[in-house]
Write a protein that holds these residues in place. Structure first.
Motif, PDB file in Angstrom:
ATOM      1  N   UNK A   1       0.813  -1.224   0.000  1.00 51.46           N
ATOM      2  CA  UNK A   1       0.000   0.000   0.000  1.00 51.46           C
ATOM      3  C   UNK A   1       0.847   1.275   0.000  1.00 51.46           C
ATOM      4  N   UNK A   2       1.924   1.302   0.755  1.00 51.86           N
ATOM      5  CA  UNK A   2       2.760   2.501   0.809  1.00 51.86           C
ATOM      6  C   UNK A   2       3.394   2.787  -0.549  1.00 51.86           C
ATOM      7  N   UNK A   3       3.913   1.760  -1.224  1.00 51.05           N
ATOM      8  CA  UNK A   3       4.496   1.946  -2.550  1.00 51.05           C
ATOM      9  C   UNK A   3       3.443   2.475  -3.524  1.00 51.05           C
ATOM     10  N   UNK A   4       2.261   1.888  -3.478  1.00 49.49           N
ATOM     11  CA  UNK A   4       1.158   2.282  -4.360  1.00 49.49           C
ATOM     12  C   UNK A   4       0.774   3.740  -4.132  1.00 49.49           C
ATOM     13  N   UNK A   5       0.579   4.121  -2.878  1.00 53.58           N
ATOM     14  CA  UNK A   5       0.151   5.481  -2.553  1.00 53.58           C
ATOM     15  C   UNK A   5       1.200   6.493  -2.998  1.00 53.58           C
TER      16      UNK A   5
END
Length: 91
Positions: A63-67
């Motif tokens: 999720x952090x990479x995506x955001x």
């Protein structure tokens, strides 16, 4: 750190691209792009916010990479427009 927060202390941390398990340890997130808030609210509402705005989390993606990918690309202008229209969470 969590214990300190539960005791009433305010904790501010800046963590760049945390692992998925670390990401979900946060109670609230303030996500900024170009110095402007994109999202502020409970961590468990973050992915729903992005999905509701046309950016669903791909399967098997941190999720952090995506955001970070979403808010640092040209997509940030679209999210900023939606935020100003009242569709952001707490922004």
């Amino acid at each position: 750190v969590k214990r300190l927060a539960q005791d009433g202390r305010t904790i501010i941390a800046s963590i760049h691209q945390p692992r998925q398990d670390v990401f979900f340890l946060f109670d609230k997130l303030l996500l900024m792009s170009a110095g402007e808030p994109v999202f502020y609210g409970p961590t468990d509402q973050t992915l729903d916010f992005f999905a509701d705005n046309g950016y669903p989390l791909p399967r098997d993606t941190n999720p952090a990479d995506f955001i970070i990918d979403v808010i640092t690309e040209d997509n940030s202008a679209r999210l900023d427009k939606q935020r100003k229209g009242g569709q952001g969470v707490g922004c």
